[in-house]
Design a protein around this motif. Structure first.
Motif, short mmCIF file in Angstrom:
data_model
loop_
_atom_site.label_atom_id
_atom_site.label_comp_id
_atom_site.label_asym_id
_atom_site.label_seq_id
_atom_site.Cartn_x
_atom_site.Cartn_y
_atom_site.Cartn_z
N GLY A 15 33.68 30.73 -11.16
CA GLY A 15 33.98 32.12 -10.88
C GLY A 15 33.44 33.06 -11.94
N VAL A 16 33.65 32.72 -13.19
CA VAL A 16 33.14 33.56 -14.29
C VAL A 16 31.61 33.60 -14.24
CG1 VAL A 16 32.93 33.72 -16.80
CG2 VAL A 16 35.15 33.27 -15.76
N PHE A 17 30.99 32.46 -14.00
CA PHE A 17 29.53 32.41 -13.91
C PHE A 17 29.03 33.30 -12.78
CE2 PHE A 17 25.64 30.49 -12.18
CZ PHE A 17 24.83 30.57 -13.30
N ALA A 18 29.70 33.25 -11.65
CA ALA A 18 29.28 34.06 -10.51
C ALA A 18 29.41 35.55 -10.81
CB ALA A 18 30.11 33.69 -9.28
N VAL A 19 30.50 35.95 -11.41
CA VAL A 19 30.72 37.37 -11.73
C VAL A 19 29.71 37.86 -12.75
CG1 VAL A 19 32.33 39.00 -12.78
CG2 VAL A 19 33.15 37.36 -11.09
N VAL A 20 29.48 37.08 -13.80
CA VAL A 20 28.52 37.49 -14.84
C VAL A 20 27.12 37.56 -14.26
CG1 VAL A 20 27.45 36.80 -17.02
CG2 VAL A 20 29.92 36.68 -16.76
N THR A 21 26.75 36.61 -13.42
CA THR A 21 25.43 36.63 -12.79
C THR A 21 25.27 37.86 -11.89
OG1 THR A 21 25.34 34.22 -12.85
CG2 THR A 21 23.83 35.32 -11.36
N TYR A 22 26.29 38.17 -11.13
CA TYR A 22 26.25 39.35 -10.27
C TYR A 22 26.07 40.63 -11.09
CZ TYR A 22 27.81 42.90 -6.96
OH TYR A 22 27.89 44.03 -6.18
N GLY A 35 27.81 38.05 -20.83
CA GLY A 35 27.51 36.62 -20.94
C GLY A 35 27.64 36.13 -22.37
N ALA A 36 27.15 36.91 -23.33
CA ALA A 36 27.27 36.53 -24.74
C ALA A 36 28.74 36.53 -25.16
CB ALA A 36 26.48 37.49 -25.61
N GLY A 37 29.49 37.51 -24.70
CA GLY A 37 30.93 37.55 -25.03
C GLY A 37 31.67 36.37 -24.46
N VAL A 38 31.35 35.99 -23.24
CA VAL A 38 31.99 34.82 -22.62
C VAL A 38 31.61 33.55 -23.39
CG1 VAL A 38 31.99 33.37 -20.55
CG2 VAL A 38 32.22 35.84 -20.34
N ALA A 39 30.35 33.45 -23.80
CA ALA A 39 29.91 32.27 -24.55
C ALA A 39 30.65 32.16 -25.89
CB ALA A 39 28.41 32.33 -24.78
N VAL A 40 30.78 33.27 -26.59
CA VAL A 40 31.49 33.26 -27.88
C VAL A 40 32.97 32.94 -27.68
CG1 VAL A 40 32.23 34.71 -29.81
CG2 VAL A 40 29.86 34.77 -29.03
N ALA A 41 33.58 33.54 -26.67
CA ALA A 41 34.99 33.26 -26.40
C ALA A 41 35.21 31.80 -26.04
CB ALA A 41 35.50 34.16 -25.27
N THR A 42 34.30 31.23 -25.27
CA THR A 42 34.39 29.81 -24.92
C THR A 42 34.24 28.93 -26.15
OG1 THR A 42 33.47 30.29 -22.74
CG2 THR A 42 33.41 28.00 -23.47
N LEU A 43 33.31 29.26 -27.02
CA LEU A 43 33.11 28.49 -28.24
C LEU A 43 34.36 28.53 -29.12
CD1 LEU A 43 31.20 26.91 -30.13
CD2 LEU A 43 30.50 29.11 -31.07
N VAL A 44 34.93 29.71 -29.30
CA VAL A 44 36.14 29.83 -30.11
C VAL A 44 37.29 29.06 -29.48
CG1 VAL A 44 37.89 31.47 -30.92
CG2 VAL A 44 35.47 32.01 -31.16
N TRP A 45 37.44 29.16 -28.17
CA TRP A 45 38.51 28.44 -27.47
C TRP A 45 38.36 26.94 -27.65
CZ3 TRP A 45 38.37 25.28 -23.01
CH2 TRP A 45 39.64 24.95 -22.49
N ARG A 46 37.12 26.43 -27.53
CA ARG A 46 36.89 24.99 -27.68
C ARG A 46 37.18 24.55 -29.13
NH1 ARG A 46 36.99 21.26 -24.31
NH2 ARG A 46 35.50 20.10 -25.52
#
Length: 51
Positions: A15-22, A35-46
């Protein structure tokens, strides 16, 4: 991780991928920034989840 949690995680990622791509197709600079913000947030979460 249970199968249900894996399925929910996969749906959220899709869902996130679809929204960011749109958004990237409509407004490329905004899409790249989100997309960069989602990537950084995912990295921090992991990083926090692994500890």
């Amino acid at each position: 991780m249970s199968d249900e949690k894996k399925m929910v995680a996969a749906l959220v990622v899709a869902g996130v991928f679809a929204v960011v791509t749109y958004i990237a197709f409509i407004n490329p600079p905004l899409g790249i920034a989100i997309g960069a913000g989602v990537a950084v947030a995912t990295l921090v979460w992991r990083m926090l989840w692994d500890k």
